[in-house]
Write a protein that holds these residues in place. Structure first.
Motif, PDB file in Angstrom:
ATOM      1  N   MET A   1      28.556  43.224  35.827  1.00 55.26           N
ATOM      2  CA  MET A   1      30.412  42.472  36.934  1.00 55.26           C
ATOM      3  C   MET A   1      30.876  41.103  35.567  1.00 55.26           C
ATOM      4  SD  MET A   1      29.457  39.101  38.921  1.00 55.26           S
ATOM      5  CE  MET A   1      29.334  36.938  37.872  1.00 55.26           C
ATOM      6  N   LEU A   2      30.034  41.531  34.637  1.00 49.79           N
ATOM      7  CA  LEU A   2      31.262  40.235  33.531  1.00 49.79           C
ATOM      8  C   LEU A   2      31.599  41.243  32.442  1.00 49.79           C
ATOM      9  CD1 LEU A   2      27.988  37.548  33.540  1.00 49.79           C
ATOM     10  CD2 LEU A   2      30.678  37.716  34.568  1.00 49.79           C
ATOM     11  N   ALA A   3      32.096  42.334  32.271  1.00 46.34           N
ATOM     12  CA  ALA A   3      31.757  43.139  31.427  1.00 46.34           C
ATOM     13  C   ALA A   3      33.519  43.064  30.823  1.00 46.34           C
ATOM     14  CB  ALA A   3      31.067  44.684  31.784  1.00 46.34           C
ATOM     15  N   GLY A   4      34.091  43.109  31.901  1.00 47.97           N
ATOM     16  CA  GLY A   4      35.450  43.801  31.872  1.00 47.97           C
ATOM     17  C   GLY A   4      36.116  41.832  31.518  1.00 47.97           C
ATOM     18  N   ARG A   5      37.447  42.343  30.913  1.00 48.55           N
ATOM     19  CA  ARG A   5      38.646  41.644  29.949  1.00 48.55           C
ATOM     20  C   ARG A   5      38.019  39.979  30.858  1.00 48.55           C
ATOM     21  NH1 ARG A   5      44.513  43.255  30.828  1.00 48.55           N
ATOM     22  NH2 ARG A   5      44.509  41.153  29.055  1.00 48.55           N
ATOM     23  N   ALA A   6      38.552  38.909  30.234  1.00 50.86           N
ATOM     24  CA  ALA A   6      38.583  37.921  31.214  1.00 50.86           C
ATOM     25  C   ALA A   6      38.747  37.445  32.546  1.00 50.86           C
ATOM     26  CB  ALA A   6      38.161  36.151  30.005  1.00 50.86           C
ATOM     27  N   LEU A   7      40.058  37.506  31.983  1.00 46.24           N
ATOM     28  CA  LEU A   7      41.092  37.405  32.763  1.00 46.24           C
ATOM     29  C   LEU A   7      40.640  38.418  34.662  1.00 46.24           C
ATOM     30  CD1 LEU A   7      44.180  36.964  33.529  1.00 46.24           C
ATOM     31  CD2 LEU A   7      44.975  38.915  32.250  1.00 46.24           C
ATOM     32  N   ASP A   8      40.187  39.738  34.509  1.00 45.62           N
ATOM     33  CA  ASP A   8      39.293  40.664  35.555  1.00 45.62           C
ATOM     34  C   ASP A   8      38.609  39.839  36.323  1.00 45.62           C
ATOM     35  OD1 ASP A   8      41.477  42.160  35.132  1.00 45.62           O
ATOM     36  OD2 ASP A   8      40.383  43.177  33.991  1.00 45.62           O
ATOM     37  N   VAL A   9      37.621  39.139  35.228  1.00 47.86           N
ATOM     38  CA  VAL A   9      36.399  38.091  36.098  1.00 47.86           C
ATOM     39  C   VAL A   9      36.336  36.992  36.254  1.00 47.86           C
ATOM     40  CG1 VAL A   9      34.621  37.639  34.393  1.00 47.86           C
ATOM     41  CG2 VAL A   9      35.135  39.208  34.165  1.00 47.86           C
ATOM     42  N   ALA A  10      37.439  36.568  35.946  1.00 42.23           N
ATOM     43  CA  ALA A  10      37.808  34.429  36.436  1.00 42.23           C
ATOM     44  C   ALA A  10      37.880  35.039  37.355  1.00 42.23           C
ATOM     45  CB  ALA A  10      39.278  34.429  35.517  1.00 42.23           C
ATOM     46  N   PRO A  11      38.472  35.558  38.419  1.00 43.19           N
ATOM     47  CA  PRO A  11      38.703  35.123  39.627  1.00 43.19           C
ATOM     48  C   PRO A  11      37.735  36.112  40.707  1.00 43.19           C
ATOM     49  CG  PRO A  11      40.323  37.241  39.152  1.00 43.19           C
ATOM     50  CD  PRO A  11      39.947  35.804  38.417  1.00 43.19           C
ATOM     51  N   VAL A  12      36.258  36.653  40.342  1.00 42.61           N
ATOM     52  CA  VAL A  12      35.251  37.480  40.916  1.00 42.61           C
ATOM     53  C   VAL A  12      34.510  35.714  40.305  1.00 42.61           C
ATOM     54  CG1 VAL A  12      33.437  38.809  40.504  1.00 42.61           C
ATOM     55  CG2 VAL A  12      35.434  38.786  40.980  1.00 42.61           C
ATOM     56  N   LEU A  13      34.516  34.702  39.555  1.00 39.31           N
ATOM     57  CA  LEU A  13      33.568  33.646  38.905  1.00 39.31           C
ATOM     58  C   LEU A  13      34.177  31.817  40.251  1.00 39.31           C
ATOM     59  CD1 LEU A  13      33.036  33.737  35.724  1.00 39.31           C
ATOM     60  CD2 LEU A  13      31.822  34.806  37.049  1.00 39.31           C
ATOM     61  N   LEU A  14      34.973  32.800  41.177  1.00 49.18           N
ATOM     62  CA  LEU A  14      34.848  31.279  42.415  1.00 49.18           C
ATOM     63  C   LEU A  14      33.627  31.534  43.042  1.00 49.18           C
ATOM     64  CD1 LEU A  14      39.541  31.671  42.150  1.00 49.18           C
ATOM     65  CD2 LEU A  14      37.628  29.563  40.763  1.00 49.18           C
ATOM     66  N   ASN A  15      33.872  30.459  43.462  1.00 47.33           N
ATOM     67  CA  ASN A  15      32.876  30.677  44.795  1.00 47.33           C
ATOM     68  C   ASN A  15      31.269  30.760  44.156  1.00 47.33           C
ATOM     69  OD1 ASN A  15      34.649  29.051  46.665  1.00 47.33           O
ATOM     70  ND2 ASN A  15      35.056  31.007  47.310  1.00 47.33           N
ATOM     71  N   LYS A  16      31.242  31.642  42.855  1.00 46.95           N
ATOM     72  CA  LYS A  16      28.709  31.553  42.442  1.00 46.95           C
ATOM     73  C   LYS A  16      28.579  30.197  41.757  1.00 46.95           C
ATOM     74  CE  LYS A  16      29.503  35.801  42.277  1.00 46.95           C
ATOM     75  NZ  LYS A  16      30.199  35.897  43.183  1.00 46.95           N
ATOM     76  N   VAL A  17      27.824  30.362  42.163  1.00 49.06           N
ATOM     77  CA  VAL A  17      26.604  28.407  41.984  1.00 49.06           C
ATOM     78  C   VAL A  17      26.109  28.660  40.429  1.00 49.06           C
ATOM     79  CG1 VAL A  17      24.982  27.312  42.737  1.00 49.06           C
ATOM     80  CG2 VAL A  17      26.881  28.492  44.447  1.00 49.06           C
ATOM     81  N   LEU A  18      26.885  27.897  39.531  1.00 47.18           N
ATOM     82  CA  LEU A  18      26.173  27.448  38.651  1.00 47.18           C
ATOM     83  C   LEU A  18      25.221  26.128  37.986  1.00 47.18           C
ATOM     84  CD1 LEU A  18      26.365  27.263  34.982  1.00 47.18           C
ATOM     85  CD2 LEU A  18      27.401  25.471  35.284  1.00 47.18           C
TER      86      LEU A  18
END
Length: 189
Positions: A1-18
């Motif tokens: 899930m975090l393996a790709g480019r930041a540009l592709d990963v960034a929107p996927v991180l939204l709503n995840k919990v830190l």
DNA sequence: CTTTGGATCGTCT
DNA sequence: GACGATCCAAAGG
């Protein structure tokens, strides 16, 4: 899930919990920083002692000191050897608000606790000692958790904030309508 | 509400 | 020796 480019990963991180110890926040605003090709990235110009974590494996945390005052946290993406990462710019407090309050006496409203890259680190207690931790290791102090809430289907995109080069790219991603964003629109500077 | 200036120090040239 | 992937207080509308 975090393996790709930041540009592709960034929107996927939204709503995840830190999650940091007893405190936690839901990610509502991020920015993508590509590596060697991105003049705004700390990795532009190659590997140094400071940015070494960005060149490591995906899923680790890159923390640096900004303006000699505040810490900022990034999720490292991409293959080992490439330096692409996502800056965490704002989270919604979901747990440990009392601790966040104690850590951020300057915050007047709850939304002021974590609506900025330096603010969220101060509220959650993230500093340079957390540089390099594995966000996917359950034993880590800082972790990234998926609690089932999906990313927004149509995130708000704007140029990145606080940089002076490569300002043309709309690489800032926000949860639409969240009251916990650092800024709703991009202001001058 | 918006704008402005100061703080502060590790990092890189 | 200069410069920030920032924040905040103060001052002005």
């Amino acid at each position: 899930m975090l393996a790709g480019r930041a540009l592709d990963v960034a929107p996927v991180l939204l709503n995840k919990v830190l999650v940091v110890g007893e405190r936690a926040g839901r990610i509502v605003e991020v920015e993508a920083y590509e590596g060697a090709d991105d003049p705004a990235s700390h990795a532009y110009g190659g590997r140094t002692e400071r940015n070494a974590t960005m060149f490591g494996p995906a899923g680790h945390l890159y923390v640096y000191l900004s303006y000699g005052v505040h810490h900022c946290a990034n999720v490292v993406c991409g293959e080992e050897g490439t330096a692409t990462a996502v800056l965490l710019r704002a989270v919604e407090p979901v747990k440990g608000v009392a601790q966040m309050r104690a850590a951020r006496l300057a915050a007047r409203r709850d939304r002021d606790l974590t609506n900025g890259p330096g603010k969220l680190c101060e509220a959650l207690g993230i500093d340079r000692s957390h540089d390099g931790v594995d966000l996917c290791d359950p034993r880590s102090t800082v972790r990234l958790v998926d609690d089932g809430i999906p990313p927004p289907p149509s995130p708000v995109r704007t140029p990145r904030i606080g940089i002076s080069v490569a300002v043309e790219h709309p690489w800032r991603f926000c949860v639409p309508g969240s009251p916990y964003l650092s800024r709703v629109s991009v202001r001058s500077r």
